[in-house]
Scaffold this active site. Structure first.
Site, short mmCIF file in Angstrom:
data_model
loop_
_atom_site.label_atom_id
_atom_site.label_comp_id
_atom_site.label_asym_id
_atom_site.label_seq_id
_atom_site.Cartn_x
_atom_site.Cartn_y
_atom_site.Cartn_z
N ASP A 55 -2.34 8.45 7.90
CA ASP A 55 -3.31 7.58 8.58
C ASP A 55 -2.56 6.66 9.54
O ASP A 55 -1.38 6.88 9.81
CB ASP A 55 -4.15 6.83 7.55
CG ASP A 55 -3.35 5.80 6.74
OD1 ASP A 55 -2.16 5.58 7.04
OD2 ASP A 55 -3.92 5.21 5.81
N HIS A 100 0.38 4.93 7.00
CA HIS A 100 1.04 5.46 5.81
C HIS A 100 1.51 6.91 5.96
O HIS A 100 0.85 7.70 6.63
CB HIS A 100 0.09 5.37 4.61
CG HIS A 100 -0.46 4.00 4.39
ND1 HIS A 100 -1.70 3.61 4.85
CD2 HIS A 100 0.07 2.91 3.78
CE1 HIS A 100 -1.91 2.34 4.53
NE2 HIS A 100 -0.85 1.90 3.87
N SER A 136 0.80 -1.22 0.00
CA SER A 136 0.00 0.00 0.00
C SER A 136 0.84 1.27 0.00
O SER A 136 0.32 2.35 -0.31
CB SER A 136 -0.95 0.00 1.21
OG SER A 136 -0.22 -0.16 2.42
#
Length: 368
Positions: free
Chosen positions: A333, A336, A41
């Protein structure tokens, strides 16, 4: 073969047209005709939008500084987006599963990264579907065969030889495998950190060699960052101070030490290869330790916040609160970096010294 590997064959163009397309992009993007991206991600561009996965970011407030959500797990650009801009690419490298990632777009590169993905195929099971590295390599093999069919083996070999390949993966093998709260307790009792890391490195060696065998030569391998400092680990481990959590960071450092040796070994043993080791751990740790000098105000909490002292207990979503100035937060977040942090990381990887990336930085790599 992964269920995510199936693609329709491309409609052919004339060989002259195809060669002109490749040459045009090569001239525009200097020494880099294509950018092939693998990972999780941290560099995903939206592949998980197309699979039944709990690991998705195609909803607000993700992409709040990108014009809207795209599947990127940040408020703006990923590290690889920024590097692509710096290399001169007009467009961001598209996700493999997007319907628009077709011929001749693939000649400029493809992003195979998937949120929740890892080196080990057992990683990320809590998310349901995800595309782990073995499946990402399967998908690249499909792209590779289509390119060979379109422009011939000689031109394709040259394209892969001069393209940039980057792999940013490994964090999920810890966060969403060995270190998963509650679920991983039994595994931790049975398998030592050393054995787990050895398993990762052994598998990763096979995967990197496979990528080389498929034609990759300029290969950037990013290590695992200081995962004990992310808001999720802080909250999950009950941190009540600004200190990072030791054990996850120790696992990352144990892995990174072996990964560095692996990259050096492959670079010396695989003829014609240029493997580069990107020390993202050092870069991010320096940002956290010296956040004021980098222009940040908050080095430990999530900008996109729902619950937890550090905003790390619940993923970013439509019901989350968002900080007013995203440029002042290291983390977007629970997991990340923010766009502002990604800019700094990308700059270090593009132009940094051997303390950041070795044996050469990305700019030197693509010009070599």
């Amino acid at each position: 073969m992964s269920r995510f590997s199936a693609r329709q064959p491309f409609i052919g163009l004339t060989s002259t047209t195809l060669i002109l397309l490749v040459l045009h992009r090569s001239c525009f993007a200097k020494s880099v005709p294509a950018n092939f991206v693998f990972g999780d991600s941290l560099v995903e561009a939206g592949n998980n939008n197309y699979i039944p996965s709990l690991s998705k970011a195609n909803f607000i407030p993700n992409g709040i500084d990108f014009g809207g959500p795209t599947g990127r797990f940040t408020n703006g650009r990923t590290i690889i987006d920024i590097i692509g801009e710096e290399l001169g690419f007009e467009d961001y490298t598209p996700p493999y599963l997007a319907l628009t990632t077709v011929w001749p777009v693939v000649l400029q590169g493809v992003n195979y990264a998937s949120g929740g993905g890892g080196i080990l195929n057992s990683t990320g099971q809590i998310f349901g579907d995800r595309i782990n590295l073995d499946a990402q390599l399967d998908n690249f093999e499909n792209t590779r065969q289509d390119i060979i069919s379109g422009i011939g083996i000689s031109a394709a070999t040259e394209l892969f030889k001069t393209a940039l390949f980057s792999i940013t993966i490994g964090s999920n093998d810890f966060i969403n495998n060995y270190l998963t709260p509650v679920i991983s307790a039994a595994e931790q009792r049975l398998i030592s950190p050393e054995v787990f890391v050895n398993t990762m490195i052994s598998r990763y060696r096979q995967q990197l060699v496979r990528l080389y065998d498929m034609g990759a030569r300029r290969i950037v391998v990013a290590n695992v960052g200081p995962i004990g400092c992310i808001p999720f680990e802080r909250d999950a481990n009950g941190a009540d101070t600004d200190c990072c959590i030791d054990f996850p960071n120790q696992m990352a450092q144990l892995y990174n030490t072996q990964l560095r040796s692996l990259v050096v070994d492959l670079g010396s043993s695989l003829e014609g290869s240029k493997f580069v080791y990107a020390d993202v751990y050092r870069i991010v740790q320096d940002i956290i330790d010296n956040y004021i000098s980098y222009g940040f105000e908050n080095p430990n909490s999530a900008c996109c916040y729902t619950a937890g002292q550090f905003g790390g207990l619940i993923p970013c979503g439509p019901l989350s609160s968002v900080c007013q100035d995203r440029s002042k937060y290291v983390f977007w977040d629970p997991y990340h970096p923010s766009d502002a942090t990604n800019v700094i990381i990308a700059k270090h990887l593009m132009d940094g010294g051997v303390q950041d990336i070795t044996t050469m930085n990305i700019r030197q790599l693509v010009e070599s």
